[in-house]
Design a protein around this motif. Structure first.
Motif, PDB file in Angstrom:
ATOM      1  N   ILE A   8       0.915  -1.130  -0.120  1.00 44.51           N
ATOM      2  CA  ILE A   8      -0.100   0.023  -0.086  1.00 44.51           C
ATOM      3  C   ILE A   8       0.919   1.224   0.002  1.00 44.51           C
ATOM      4  O   ILE A   8       1.663   1.399   0.801  1.00 44.51           O
ATOM      5  CB  ILE A   8      -0.847  -0.245   1.205  1.00 44.51           C
ATOM      6  CG1 ILE A   8      -1.911  -1.247   1.200  1.00 44.51           C
ATOM      7  CG2 ILE A   8      -1.659   1.195   1.381  1.00 44.51           C
ATOM      8  CD1 ILE A   8      -2.619  -1.576   2.500  1.00 44.51           C
ATOM      9  N   ALA A   9       0.877   1.996  -1.135  1.00 44.51           N
ATOM     10  CA  ALA A   9       1.877   3.228  -1.251  1.00 44.51           C
ATOM     11  C   ALA A   9       1.313   4.345  -1.310  1.00 44.51           C
ATOM     12  O   ALA A   9      -0.130   4.495  -1.654  1.00 44.51           O
ATOM     13  CB  ALA A   9       2.360   2.840  -2.575  1.00 44.51           C
ATOM     14  N   ASN A  10       1.846   5.399  -0.539  1.00 48.58           N
ATOM     15  CA  ASN A  10       1.655   6.727  -0.335  1.00 48.58           C
ATOM     16  C   ASN A  10       2.607   7.943  -0.560  1.00 48.58           C
ATOM     17  O   ASN A  10       3.682   7.331  -0.124  1.00 48.58           O
ATOM     18  CB  ASN A  10       0.802   7.041   0.724  1.00 48.58           C
ATOM     19  CG  ASN A  10       1.377   6.926   1.827  1.00 48.58           C
ATOM     20  OD1 ASN A  10       2.161   6.177   2.506  1.00 48.58           O
ATOM     21  ND2 ASN A  10       0.978   7.856   2.847  1.00 48.58           N
ATOM     22  N   ASP A  11       2.361   8.742  -1.373  1.00 49.06           N
ATOM     23  CA  ASP A  11       3.225   9.768  -1.432  1.00 49.06           C
ATOM     24  C   ASP A  11       3.091  10.654  -0.107  1.00 49.06           C
ATOM     25  O   ASP A  11       2.137  11.591   0.046  1.00 49.06           O
ATOM     26  CB  ASP A  11       2.897  10.562  -2.475  1.00 49.06           C
ATOM     27  CG  ASP A  11       3.911  11.609  -3.142  1.00 49.06           C
ATOM     28  OD1 ASP A  11       4.617  11.919  -2.363  1.00 49.06           O
ATOM     29  OD2 ASP A  11       3.867  12.020  -4.350  1.00 49.06           O
ATOM     30  N   VAL A  12       4.204  10.494   0.878  1.00 38.74           N
ATOM     31  CA  VAL A  12       4.098  11.194   2.058  1.00 38.74           C
ATOM     32  C   VAL A  12       4.570  12.851   1.996  1.00 38.74           C
ATOM     33  O   VAL A  12       4.281  13.506   2.734  1.00 38.74           O
ATOM     34  CB  VAL A  12       5.004  10.749   3.186  1.00 38.74           C
ATOM     35  CG1 VAL A  12       4.554   9.316   3.514  1.00 38.74           C
ATOM     36  CG2 VAL A  12       6.571  10.325   2.535  1.00 38.74           C
ATOM     37  N   SER A  13       5.040  13.013   0.634  1.00 38.62           N
ATOM     38  CA  SER A  13       5.330  14.689   0.320  1.00 38.62           C
ATOM     39  C   SER A  13       3.956  15.132  -0.016  1.00 38.62           C
ATOM     40  O   SER A  13       3.730  16.741  -0.110  1.00 38.62           O
ATOM     41  CB  SER A  13       6.566  14.828  -0.751  1.00 38.62           C
ATOM     42  OG  SER A  13       5.749  14.301  -1.974  1.00 38.62           O
ATOM     43  N   GLU A  14       2.682  14.477  -0.436  1.00 41.44           N
ATOM     44  CA  GLU A  14       1.710  15.209  -0.659  1.00 41.44           C
ATOM     45  C   GLU A  14       0.993  15.963   0.661  1.00 41.44           C
ATOM     46  O   GLU A  14       0.856  15.134   1.695  1.00 41.44           O
ATOM     47  CB  GLU A  14       0.674  14.188  -1.317  1.00 41.44           C
ATOM     48  CG  GLU A  14      -0.511  14.758  -1.987  1.00 41.44           C
ATOM     49  CD  GLU A  14      -1.402  13.492  -2.340  1.00 41.44           C
ATOM     50  OE1 GLU A  14      -2.461  13.987  -2.848  1.00 41.44           O
ATOM     51  OE2 GLU A  14      -1.378  12.296  -2.355  1.00 41.44           O
ATOM     52  N   ALA A  15       0.413  16.895   0.399  1.00 42.11           N
ATOM     53  CA  ALA A  15      -0.297  17.794   1.653  1.00 42.11           C
ATOM     54  C   ALA A  15      -1.301  16.595   1.958  1.00 42.11           C
ATOM     55  O   ALA A  15      -2.067  16.027   1.360  1.00 42.11           O
ATOM     56  CB  ALA A  15      -0.808  19.006   1.306  1.00 42.11           C
TER      57      ALA A  15
END
Ligand code: CTP
Length: 401
Positions: free
Chosen positions: A346-353
């Protein structure tokens, strides 16, 4: 949808009692069988007759007024219920339950209950913020009681703020979700890891990361709601233990590995939400390291990659990893799926607000075998956790059949 479901509503005394009447109506319309207990102060706002008519059941108000001599009412009601809701939950009833006080029909029944208890607080914004009330809520969280957060808005006392009893429609929705999700993970054991790890440098310093543990705690809560025996192996965070979850607290990557290994053989699902340190100091100083002129270097060594290690040993366990990335999310996630022999990443872009570590919301894409890929919208972590488990359990069922 709530056919054959038995819901016990405990009503304590606040102006929001009128909303509890609407709640009985909504739950009954959805097919639930509802019984009501009222505190003495609740009866100052609404007559028991109102609840009797809405629920078509006797209303209980007094521990010593035994309507049926063959049973003891507060024990019988506690045993009868599939789910107990306290709405509105006043500071008083919350305080009593947190301290084990049973001095009326509501509190004695709550103490005798083995069914899940949900409390929907309603009170003045300053009362809700009072340290004693916060302490009691925290205690009840730790005791496995679930809270339905009050909403913000105009309060009867004239203030605007947090303290309004959640709307009956919303509570009914939560109840429906609870009963439809329930049982999907019945008989299954889910192990969730959450939070950061701490790798000690000396007695006063450590290496760590920004993980808040929120996503992992939400995953554990969702698993427990779906009926799983849920073990939450948590690094140091200050979050309450979700209802029905057993928490094991750990500090370092090494501790986390040991705790996970102890439960791995009997687990059906392992969810590795934790942000595990990849490196730790080669040596831990016994005494505080004193500063010196010039720079300093800490020699680091690799920790065990727990997910990869489990991937090498797994038999029938479903292994779910998380990948927090700041760039090339899809590429790295797919690589991790293969490298760690996981079933899902499960991937997420932690730089995204609003999708980072501290945030209450998240936006993820799930990658699985055979090029499986599914993106989820930005949503609160708790809601996302439920949707993730629903998707994964459906997918696993389809593989089994
Ligand atoms: N993980 C783990 N043990 C480690 C490091 C990571 O079990 N020592 C798990 C995490 O819990 C997560 C997954 O591996 O489920 C991916 O973690 P992430 O930090 O994104 O990846 P890394 O393997 O550390 O790879 P990289 O540092 O290259 O991003």
């Amino acid at each position: 949808m709530l056919e054959n479901r038995k819901i016990l509503l405990c009503v304590s005394g606040g102006i929001a009692v009128y909303k509890a009447v609407a709640l009985v109506s909504k739950l009954s319309q959805a097919g639930a069988s509802v019984k009501v207990i009222m505190t003495e102060s609740a009866q100052q706002f609404v007559q028991p007759l109102t609840f009797q008519v809405m629920s078509r059941n006797d209303v209980y108000t007094d521990t010593f007024d035994e309507k049926d001599s063959s049973v003891i009412a507060h024990i019988d009601l506690a045993d009868w219920a599939d789910l107990i809701i306290v709405a509105p939950g006043t500071a008083n009833v919350i305080g009593k339950l947190a301290n084990g006080i049973g001095d009326d029909m509501v509190t004695t029944t709550l103490l005798a209950a083995t069914a899940p208890i949900w409390i929907a607080p309603a009170m003045n914004v300053h009362m809700y913020d009072h340290p004693a009330v916060k302490r009691n809520i925290q205690q009840l969280h730790e005791d496995g009681i679930r809270f339905i957060e009050p909403s913000e808005g105009f309060l009867a006392c004239g203030y605007v703020g947090k303290g309004r009893l959640e709307e009956p429609e919303k509570i009914t929705e939560l109840v429906k979700n609870y009963f439809t999700r329930e049982h999907k993970l019945n008989g299954k054991k889910v192990v969730v890891t959450a939070g950061p790890t701490r790798e000690r440098i000396d007695p006063v310093r450590f290496l760590t990361n920004f993980s808040s543990g929120k996503m992992g705690y939400a995953m554990a809560e969702a698993a427990a709601e779906m009926g799983a025996e849920t073990i939450l192996i948590s690094g140091p965070v200050s979050l309450p233990v979700p209802s029905g979850v057993t928490r094991i607290q750990v500090e370092s990557a090494e501790d986390m590995l040991k705790a996970v290994e102890a439960h791995f053989d009997t687990a059906n699902y392992v969810v590795k939400t934790a942000a595990v340190a990849d490196y730790r100091p080669q040596t831990i100083a016994n005494q505080k390291v004193k500063k010196q002129e010039g720079g300093s270097t800490i020699e680091l060594e690799r920790t065990v990659d727990i997910l990869k290690h489990l991937g090498q040993q797994k038999k029938n366990q479903v292994l779910i990893g998380f990948a927090a990335e700041t760039n090339d999310v899809c590429k790295y996630a797919k690589e991790k799926l293969i490298r760690k022999n996981a079933d899902y990443i499960i991937a997420n872009d932690v730089s995204e607000a609003q999708a980072g570590f501290e945030s209450d919301t998240n936006r993820v894409t799930v990658f699985g075998k055979n090029n499986f890929e599914q993106a989820f919208d930005m949503m609160p972590k708790q809601q996302l956790a439920r949707q993730l488990f629903e998707m994964i359990t459906d997918k696993e069922e389809s593989y089994d059949s």
